[in-house]
Design an enzyme around this catalytic site. Sequence first.
Site, PDB file in Angstrom:
ATOM      1  N   GLU A  34       0.856  -1.188   0.000  1.00 54.99           N
ATOM      2  CA  GLU A  34       0.000   0.000   0.000  1.00 54.99           C
ATOM      3  C   GLU A  34       0.892   1.238   0.000  1.00 54.99           C
ATOM      4  OE1 GLU A  34      -3.646   0.073   1.922  1.00 54.99           O
ATOM      5  OE2 GLU A  34      -3.733   2.265   2.025  1.00 54.99           O
TER       6      GLU A  34
ATOM      7  N   GLU B  58       5.088   5.116   3.267  1.00 57.12           N
ATOM      8  CA  GLU B  58       4.498   6.435   3.499  1.00 57.12           C
ATOM      9  C   GLU B  58       5.641   7.433   3.689  1.00 57.12           C
ATOM     10  OE1 GLU B  58       1.244   8.070   3.911  1.00 57.12           O
ATOM     11  OE2 GLU B  58       2.721   9.643   4.228  1.00 57.12           O
TER      12      GLU B  58
ATOM     13  N   ASP C 188      -1.934  12.153  -3.629  1.00 55.78           N
ATOM     14  CA  ASP C 188      -2.106  13.608  -3.660  1.00 55.78           C
ATOM     15  C   ASP C 188      -2.336  14.071  -5.097  1.00 55.78           C
ATOM     16  OD1 ASP C 188      -1.738  13.861  -0.910  1.00 55.78           O
ATOM     17  OD2 ASP C 188       0.436  13.933  -1.113  1.00 55.78           O
TER      18      ASP C 188
ATOM     19  N   LYS D  37      -2.336  22.092  -9.159  1.00 54.26           N
ATOM     20  CA  LYS D  37      -1.769  23.162  -9.986  1.00 54.26           C
ATOM     21  C   LYS D  37      -0.943  22.570 -11.122  1.00 54.26           C
ATOM     22  CE  LYS D  37      -1.579  26.603  -6.390  1.00 54.26           C
ATOM     23  NZ  LYS D  37      -0.809  27.046  -5.253  1.00 54.26           N
TER      24      LYS D  37
HETATM   25  C1  LIG Z   1      -4.349  12.149   0.242  1.00 50.02           C
HETATM   26  S1  LIG Z   1      -3.452  11.170   1.369  1.00 50.02           S
HETATM   27  C2  LIG Z   1      -4.315   9.610   1.311  1.00 50.02           C
HETATM   28  C3  LIG Z   1      -4.037   8.747   2.527  1.00 50.02           C
HETATM   29  C4  LIG Z   1      -4.745   7.379   2.554  1.00 50.02           C
HETATM   30  N1  LIG Z   1      -4.336   6.550   1.440  1.00 50.02           N
HETATM   31  C5  LIG Z   1      -6.233   7.539   2.568  1.00 50.02           C
HETATM   32  O1  LIG Z   1      -6.872   7.236   1.530  1.00 50.02           O
HETATM   33  O2  LIG Z   1      -6.785   7.936   3.609  1.00 50.02           O
HETATM   34  C6  LIG Z   1      -1.962  10.817   0.461  1.00 50.02           C
HETATM   35  C7  LIG Z   1      -0.895  10.147   1.321  1.00 50.02           C
HETATM   36  O3  LIG Z   1       0.200   9.795   0.480  1.00 50.02           O
HETATM   37  C8  LIG Z   1       1.416  10.153   1.132  1.00 50.02           C
HETATM   38  N2  LIG Z   1       2.394  10.368   0.061  1.00 50.02           N
HETATM   39  C9  LIG Z   1       2.452  11.417  -0.795  1.00 50.02           C
HETATM   40  N3  LIG Z   1       3.445  11.262  -1.673  1.00 50.02           N
HETATM   41  C10 LIG Z   1       4.045  10.088  -1.367  1.00 50.02           C
HETATM   42  C11 LIG Z   1       5.152   9.383  -1.904  1.00 50.02           C
HETATM   43  N4  LIG Z   1       5.828   9.867  -2.942  1.00 50.02           N
HETATM   44  N5  LIG Z   1       5.498   8.212  -1.348  1.00 50.02           N
HETATM   45  C12 LIG Z   1       4.820   7.709  -0.284  1.00 50.02           C
HETATM   46  N6  LIG Z   1       3.761   8.341   0.284  1.00 50.02           N
HETATM   47  C13 LIG Z   1       3.377   9.506  -0.259  1.00 50.02           C
HETATM   48  C14 LIG Z   1       1.068  11.388   1.940  1.00 50.02           C
HETATM   49  O4  LIG Z   1       1.956  11.622   3.007  1.00 50.02           O
HETATM   50  C15 LIG Z   1      -0.345  11.034   2.419  1.00 50.02           C
HETATM   51  O5  LIG Z   1      -0.334  10.314   3.630  1.00 50.02           O
END
Ligand SMILES: C[S@@+](CC[C@H](N)C(=O)[O-])C[C@H]1O[C@@H](n2cnc3c(N)ncnc32)[C@H](O)[C@@H]1O
Length: 205
Positions: free
Chosen positions: A23, A48, A98, A102
Amino acid sequence: MEAEELRNRGLRACLKADSVVLEIGFGRAEAPIEMARAFPDRVFLGVEVSRKRVHRAGRRVARAGIQNLRLIHATAEYLLERVLPDDCVSECWINFPDPWPKKRHHRRRLIRPDVVGQLARVLEPEALLHVSTDHPDYAEWIAEVMATAFDFVSLHDGRWASTRPARPETAYEAEFLAEGRTIAYFDYRRKKAAPLPGTPPEAAR
Ligand SMILES: C[S@@+](CC[C@H](N)C(=O)[O-])C[C@H]1O[C@@H](n2cnc3c(N)ncnc32)[C@H](O)[C@@H]1O
Protein backbone atom coordinates in the site's frame (compact mmCIF):
# COMPACT_ATOMS: atom_id res chain seq x y z
CA MET A 1 11.19 0.15 9.43
CA GLU A 2 13.55 2.26 7.36
CA ALA A 3 13.82 1.49 3.66
CA GLU A 4 17.58 1.01 4.02
CA GLU A 5 17.08 -2.03 6.24
CA LEU A 6 14.82 -3.65 3.66
CA ARG A 7 17.23 -2.73 0.91
CA ASN A 8 20.26 -4.15 2.71
CA ARG A 9 18.70 -7.31 4.12
CA GLY A 10 16.25 -8.04 1.30
CA LEU A 11 12.51 -8.62 1.24
CA ARG A 12 12.65 -12.30 2.15
CA ALA A 13 14.88 -11.85 5.18
CA CYS A 14 12.99 -8.82 6.51
CA LEU A 15 9.45 -9.91 5.86
CA LYS A 16 9.82 -13.69 5.61
CA ALA A 17 7.88 -13.56 2.37
CA ASP A 18 8.56 -13.77 -1.34
CA SER A 19 5.55 -11.68 -2.18
CA VAL A 20 3.69 -8.84 -0.48
CA VAL A 21 0.56 -6.72 -0.73
CA LEU A 22 1.82 -3.16 -1.05
CA GLU A 23 0.00 0.00 0.00
CA ILE A 24 1.49 3.30 -1.14
CA GLY A 25 0.75 6.45 0.88
CA PHE A 26 -1.26 4.70 3.61
CA GLY A 27 -1.97 7.88 5.63
CA ARG A 28 -3.63 6.77 8.87
CA ALA A 29 -3.24 3.12 7.80
CA GLU A 30 -6.73 1.96 8.64
CA ALA A 31 -7.02 0.06 5.34
CA PRO A 32 -3.80 -1.98 5.61
CA ILE A 33 -4.41 -2.64 9.32
CA GLU A 34 -7.88 -4.00 8.64
CA MET A 35 -6.71 -6.01 5.64
CA ALA A 36 -3.75 -7.48 7.55
CA ARG A 37 -6.20 -8.59 10.25
CA ALA A 38 -8.59 -10.10 7.70
CA PHE A 39 -5.86 -11.97 5.78
CA PRO A 40 -3.36 -13.30 8.34
CA ASP A 41 -1.73 -15.53 5.70
CA ARG A 42 -0.72 -12.61 3.50
CA VAL A 43 2.14 -10.22 4.21
CA PHE A 44 1.43 -6.49 3.88
CA LEU A 45 3.90 -3.70 3.33
CA GLY A 46 2.98 -0.03 3.61
CA VAL A 47 5.12 2.86 2.43
CA GLU A 48 4.50 6.43 3.50
CA VAL A 49 6.55 9.59 3.10
CA SER A 50 5.31 11.26 6.30
CA ARG A 51 7.47 10.14 9.24
CA LYS A 52 4.78 11.24 11.71
CA ARG A 53 2.18 9.06 10.01
CA VAL A 54 4.52 6.08 9.92
CA HIS A 55 5.21 6.38 13.64
CA ARG A 56 1.58 6.82 14.58
CA ALA A 57 0.49 3.90 12.43
CA GLY A 58 3.39 1.81 13.73
CA ARG A 59 2.17 2.33 17.30
CA ARG A 60 -1.33 1.24 16.26
CA VAL A 61 0.01 -1.89 14.56
CA ALA A 62 2.08 -2.78 17.62
CA ARG A 63 -0.82 -2.19 20.03
CA ALA A 64 -3.06 -4.42 17.91
CA GLY A 65 -0.39 -7.14 17.87
CA ILE A 66 -0.47 -7.37 14.07
CA GLN A 67 2.47 -9.41 12.82
CA ASN A 68 1.88 -9.46 9.07
CA LEU A 69 2.06 -5.71 8.33
CA ARG A 70 5.32 -3.78 8.07
CA LEU A 71 5.48 -0.04 7.56
CA ILE A 72 8.29 1.72 5.78
CA HIS A 73 9.21 5.37 5.97
CA ALA A 74 10.29 6.31 2.42
CA THR A 75 8.95 7.73 -0.78
CA ALA A 76 7.18 5.25 -3.01
CA GLU A 77 9.60 6.20 -5.77
CA TYR A 78 12.60 5.21 -3.68
CA LEU A 79 11.01 1.94 -2.56
CA LEU A 80 10.07 1.01 -6.12
CA GLU A 81 13.29 2.07 -7.83
CA ARG A 82 15.90 1.13 -5.25
CA VAL A 83 14.51 -1.44 -2.85
CA LEU A 84 11.97 -3.89 -4.24
CA PRO A 85 13.08 -6.74 -6.49
CA ASP A 86 11.23 -7.82 -9.66
CA ASP A 87 7.93 -9.70 -9.36
CA CYS A 88 7.55 -9.42 -5.58
CA VAL A 89 4.17 -7.65 -5.19
CA SER A 90 0.93 -9.60 -5.58
CA GLU A 91 -1.39 -6.60 -5.18
CA CYS A 92 -0.84 -2.86 -4.87
CA TRP A 93 -3.16 -0.22 -3.48
CA ILE A 94 -2.71 3.50 -4.13
CA ASN A 95 -5.68 5.10 -2.40
CA PHE A 96 -6.13 8.81 -3.04
CA PRO A 97 -2.62 9.86 -4.03
CA ASP A 98 -2.11 13.61 -3.66
CA PRO A 99 -3.72 15.23 -6.73
CA TRP A 100 -1.29 18.18 -7.05
CA PRO A 101 -3.98 20.28 -8.78
CA LYS A 102 -1.77 23.16 -9.99
CA LYS A 103 -0.42 22.62 -13.48
CA ARG A 104 3.15 23.45 -12.49
CA HIS A 105 2.98 20.65 -9.88
CA HIS A 106 1.61 17.95 -12.19
CA ARG A 107 5.04 16.41 -12.56
CA ARG A 108 4.90 15.53 -8.85
CA ARG A 109 1.87 13.31 -9.38
CA LEU A 110 2.61 9.76 -8.33
CA ILE A 111 0.81 8.18 -11.26
CA ARG A 112 3.25 8.98 -14.03
CA PRO A 113 4.96 6.83 -16.62
CA ASP A 114 8.26 6.23 -14.76
CA VAL A 115 6.49 5.15 -11.56
CA VAL A 116 4.00 2.99 -13.48
CA GLY A 117 6.97 1.36 -15.23
CA GLN A 118 8.49 0.50 -11.86
CA LEU A 119 5.14 -0.84 -10.68
CA ALA A 120 5.05 -3.12 -13.74
CA ARG A 121 8.49 -4.40 -12.80
CA VAL A 122 7.75 -5.18 -9.14
CA LEU A 123 4.25 -6.57 -9.67
CA GLU A 124 4.01 -10.27 -10.38
CA PRO A 125 2.33 -11.34 -13.61
CA GLU A 126 -1.45 -11.19 -13.02
CA ALA A 127 -1.02 -9.08 -9.88
CA LEU A 128 -3.63 -6.38 -9.26
CA LEU A 129 -3.12 -2.63 -9.14
CA HIS A 130 -5.78 -0.38 -7.62
CA VAL A 131 -5.80 3.42 -7.71
CA SER A 132 -8.53 5.80 -6.57
CA THR A 133 -9.06 9.54 -6.68
CA ASP A 134 -11.77 12.06 -5.90
CA HIS A 135 -10.15 14.65 -8.16
CA PRO A 136 -11.75 14.79 -11.66
CA ASP A 137 -8.66 16.21 -13.38
CA TYR A 138 -6.38 13.64 -11.77
CA ALA A 139 -8.84 10.90 -12.83
CA GLU A 140 -8.46 12.00 -16.46
CA TRP A 141 -4.69 12.14 -16.01
CA ILE A 142 -4.55 8.61 -14.51
CA ALA A 143 -6.72 7.25 -17.33
CA GLU A 144 -4.35 8.81 -19.89
CA VAL A 145 -1.16 7.54 -18.24
CA MET A 146 -2.58 4.05 -17.80
CA ALA A 147 -3.87 3.94 -21.39
CA THR A 148 -0.23 3.93 -22.52
CA ALA A 149 0.92 1.45 -19.85
CA PHE A 150 0.86 -1.67 -21.97
CA ASP A 151 1.81 -3.97 -19.09
CA PHE A 152 -1.59 -3.37 -17.52
CA VAL A 153 -5.12 -4.26 -18.56
CA SER A 154 -8.10 -2.48 -17.03
CA LEU A 155 -10.70 -4.60 -15.28
CA HIS A 156 -13.45 -2.15 -16.25
CA ASP A 157 -15.28 -1.60 -19.54
CA GLY A 158 -15.22 2.14 -18.99
CA ARG A 159 -12.08 3.95 -17.93
CA TRP A 160 -12.87 3.58 -14.23
CA ALA A 161 -15.57 2.30 -11.89
CA SER A 162 -17.65 4.28 -9.44
CA THR A 163 -17.83 1.53 -6.82
CA ARG A 164 -15.08 0.65 -4.39
CA PRO A 165 -13.24 -2.64 -4.87
CA ALA A 166 -13.11 -5.06 -1.93
CA ARG A 167 -11.14 -3.12 0.66
CA PRO A 168 -11.94 -1.14 3.81
CA GLU A 169 -12.85 2.53 3.51
CA THR A 170 -9.90 4.88 4.03
CA ALA A 171 -9.93 8.07 6.10
CA TYR A 172 -9.76 10.36 3.08
CA GLU A 173 -12.40 8.36 1.28
CA ALA A 174 -14.81 8.74 4.22
CA GLU A 175 -14.31 12.51 4.13
CA PHE A 176 -14.75 12.76 0.37
CA LEU A 177 -17.90 10.65 0.43
CA ALA A 178 -19.33 12.72 3.28
CA GLU A 179 -18.77 15.81 1.12
CA GLY A 180 -20.72 14.11 -1.69
CA ARG A 181 -17.76 13.83 -4.06
CA THR A 182 -17.67 11.26 -6.83
CA ILE A 183 -14.76 8.84 -6.69
CA ALA A 184 -13.00 7.19 -9.60
CA TYR A 185 -11.75 3.65 -8.90
CA PHE A 186 -9.16 2.24 -11.30
CA ASP A 187 -8.36 -1.47 -11.21
CA TYR A 188 -5.80 -3.21 -13.42
CA ARG A 189 -4.25 -6.60 -13.86
CA ARG A 190 -0.55 -6.86 -14.62
CA LYS A 191 -0.29 -8.73 -17.92
CA LYS A 192 1.82 -11.82 -18.21
CA ALA A 193 5.13 -11.10 -19.87
CA ALA A 194 4.99 -11.77 -23.61
CA PRO A 195 6.81 -15.03 -24.40
CA LEU A 196 10.00 -14.75 -26.41
CA PRO A 197 9.64 -16.06 -29.98
CA GLY A 198 10.06 -19.83 -29.99
CA THR A 199 9.30 -20.24 -26.25
CA PRO A 200 6.98 -23.23 -25.62
CA PRO A 201 3.70 -22.03 -24.02
CA GLU A 202 4.32 -23.89 -20.74
CA ALA A 203 7.65 -22.05 -20.29
CA ALA A 204 6.10 -18.59 -20.78
CA ARG A 205 5.16 -16.80 -17.56
C1 LIG B 1 -4.35 12.15 0.24
S1 LIG B 1 -3.45 11.17 1.37
C2 LIG B 1 -4.32 9.61 1.31
C3 LIG B 1 -4.04 8.75 2.53
C4 LIG B 1 -4.74 7.38 2.55
N1 LIG B 1 -4.34 6.55 1.44
C5 LIG B 1 -6.23 7.54 2.57
O1 LIG B 1 -6.87 7.24 1.53
O2 LIG B 1 -6.79 7.94 3.61
C6 LIG B 1 -1.96 10.82 0.46
C7 LIG B 1 -0.90 10.15 1.32
O3 LIG B 1 0.20 9.80 0.48
C8 LIG B 1 1.42 10.15 1.13
N2 LIG B 1 2.39 10.37 0.06
C9 LIG B 1 2.45 11.42 -0.79
N3 LIG B 1 3.44 11.26 -1.67
C10 LIG B 1 4.05 10.09 -1.37
C11 LIG B 1 5.15 9.38 -1.90
N4 LIG B 1 5.83 9.87 -2.94
N5 LIG B 1 5.50 8.21 -1.35
C12 LIG B 1 4.82 7.71 -0.28
N6 LIG B 1 3.76 8.34 0.28
C13 LIG B 1 3.38 9.51 -0.26
C14 LIG B 1 1.07 11.39 1.94
O4 LIG B 1 1.96 11.62 3.01
C15 LIG B 1 -0.35 11.03 2.42
O5 LIG B 1 -0.33 10.31 3.63
